[in-house]
Design a protein around this motif. Sequence first.
Motif, PDB file in Angstrom:
ATOM      1  N   LEU A  41      19.277  13.202  33.168  1.00 37.01           N
ATOM      2  CA  LEU A  41      19.990  14.352  32.631  1.00 37.01           C
ATOM      3  C   LEU A  41      20.806  13.981  31.395  1.00 37.01           C
ATOM      4  CD1 LEU A  41      20.763  17.356  33.036  1.00 37.01           C
ATOM      5  CD2 LEU A  41      22.668  16.569  34.463  1.00 37.01           C
ATOM      6  N   TYR A  42      21.420  12.803  31.411  1.00 40.37           N
ATOM      7  CA  TYR A  42      22.284  12.398  30.299  1.00 40.37           C
ATOM      8  C   TYR A  42      21.562  11.552  29.253  1.00 40.37           C
ATOM      9  CZ  TYR A  42      26.480  14.094  32.708  1.00 40.37           C
ATOM     10  OH  TYR A  42      27.433  14.886  33.288  1.00 40.37           O
ATOM     11  N   LEU A  50      24.275  21.078  26.146  1.00 41.30           N
ATOM     12  CA  LEU A  50      24.740  21.663  27.403  1.00 41.30           C
ATOM     13  C   LEU A  50      23.892  21.096  28.527  1.00 41.30           C
ATOM     14  CD1 LEU A  50      26.348  23.717  29.113  1.00 41.30           C
ATOM     15  CD2 LEU A  50      24.657  25.451  28.472  1.00 41.30           C
ATOM     16  N   LEU A  51      24.530  20.436  29.479  1.00 42.90           N
ATOM     17  CA  LEU A  51      23.837  19.757  30.573  1.00 42.90           C
ATOM     18  C   LEU A  51      24.140  20.480  31.884  1.00 42.90           C
ATOM     19  CD1 LEU A  51      24.974  16.237  29.388  1.00 42.90           C
ATOM     20  CD2 LEU A  51      22.777  17.317  28.900  1.00 42.90           C
ATOM     21  N   PHE A  52      23.109  20.706  32.683  1.00 40.98           N
ATOM     22  CA  PHE A  52      23.259  21.514  33.898  1.00 40.98           C
ATOM     23  C   PHE A  52      22.656  20.787  35.089  1.00 40.98           C
ATOM     24  CE2 PHE A  52      22.024  24.804  36.915  1.00 40.98           C
ATOM     25  CZ  PHE A  52      23.123  25.641  36.926  1.00 40.98           C
ATOM     26  N   PHE A  53      23.446  20.687  36.182  1.00 46.03           N
ATOM     27  CA  PHE A  53      22.988  20.040  37.420  1.00 46.03           C
ATOM     28  C   PHE A  53      23.219  20.997  38.581  1.00 46.03           C
ATOM     29  CE2 PHE A  53      23.950  17.732  41.333  1.00 46.03           C
ATOM     30  CZ  PHE A  53      22.845  16.887  41.444  1.00 46.03           C
ATOM     31  N   HIS A  54      22.199  21.213  39.396  1.00 43.58           N
ATOM     32  CA  HIS A  54      22.324  22.125  40.537  1.00 43.58           C
ATOM     33  C   HIS A  54      21.764  21.436  41.780  1.00 43.58           C
ATOM     34  CE1 HIS A  54      21.769  26.529  42.100  1.00 43.58           C
ATOM     35  NE2 HIS A  54      22.160  25.718  43.062  1.00 43.58           N
ATOM     36  N   TYR A  55      22.641  21.216  42.752  1.00 43.42           N
ATOM     37  CA  TYR A  55      22.216  20.667  44.040  1.00 43.42           C
ATOM     38  C   TYR A  55      22.310  21.758  45.091  1.00 43.42           C
ATOM     39  CZ  TYR A  55      22.102  18.057  48.408  1.00 43.42           C
ATOM     40  OH  TYR A  55      21.777  17.618  49.663  1.00 43.42           O
TER      41      TYR A  55
END
Length: 390
Positions: A41-42, A50-55
Amino acid sequence: MQKVLVQQYGFKLEEILMINEDQDKSKWPYKKVILEAMQWLYQDAQPGDLLFFHYSGHGSQYQADKKSMPADCICPLDCIDEAWPKAVILDTEIHEYLYAPLPKNCQAVCLFDCCHSATVANLCETMVVQEGPLTEAKKQKLLAELTKQKDAIGTKVRFFTEVNTGKLDIKKKSKEELNQLLAKSGFPKSVGDYNDDGSGYTYLTGQAISTLCNESVQKAQAQLDEKSKAVAKIQNLKPGEGAKIYIGNLEEDEQEDYKKSHQSKMSKEVRVRYLPQPEMDIEEEERSVKPLGAGMRDVVRKEKFTDHELWVFSGCQDDQTSADAHVEGIYQGAFTWALIKALKKDSFTENYRDLLIQIKANLESGRYKQVPALSTTHPMYLDCAFLGKS
């Protein structure tokens, strides 16, 4: 969520890495795969990105020993067969992979739709919507309940006042005569009370003489004034107002509470996103020193976090479970469902503060008891537009 990101926020499918069991086994959510995806992601992130993480999955807590405060963790697919804490992803690792490496002038939004997730960020500013805004139905219900309470106290105050001033002469009256006097004077009956004798006036005739003293009357009058103010306050509220909100240092407050009580309470849901920690195989007295890496214990105060544009959503509180919602024929995280519903309502242009309030309102409308949270690094970030769209 992928559909929302692509259609509403300008993400491209090739910019999204999905990990789930509907794909090749190399993309199943094992711990190694999830950690590698966090690094991906990084990778090559540039200022302005714009970085997006969804768990969306199971969450739990890992307790190094029976005296220490539990640490939040998420549960990869292989956590069932491997030993904890090595098999889970602790909040320390989430910090290491998701928060600390965030490049300057990049924005990151992380969502954890899982159990026990409120302090998974351990950031200094956390907003919790403990109770959603008023709806018209909730307003009418509250008004009816408060008005009933106010009227009941008001009746007692009237009774005390009229007896003390001699307007209502209760001396040397039989029980039957007293009931007739109260009826003639227009006092309402309260039938069905646990101590009612059938007359409907036991709540007055059963009063002790001591309740007629000035101190008791003043106390009842103060209660009446308080209820009257509460009724007026609710009457003046418009639907959409009146949310009960906490903004502060949630991690520190929880640590203080933990010192007072070591017992955690769990909300009861039919389906929950929680996996219990396996039984400890080491006796409490053998753990004289808390092992390193057992989880975050304090709010992150590192100077570099002050310029991190970071938002972390949590599906529920640390002592709660996150539920699955059965909506539109499928099971999905209740928090994710409430989030997308809130975004749709405001044409996907909501700010973070208002978005969290609306998420809580949606959860309440679906009868989900979980209380969501939003952590960030500066209070002003609460008023930014979700994913930069305004």
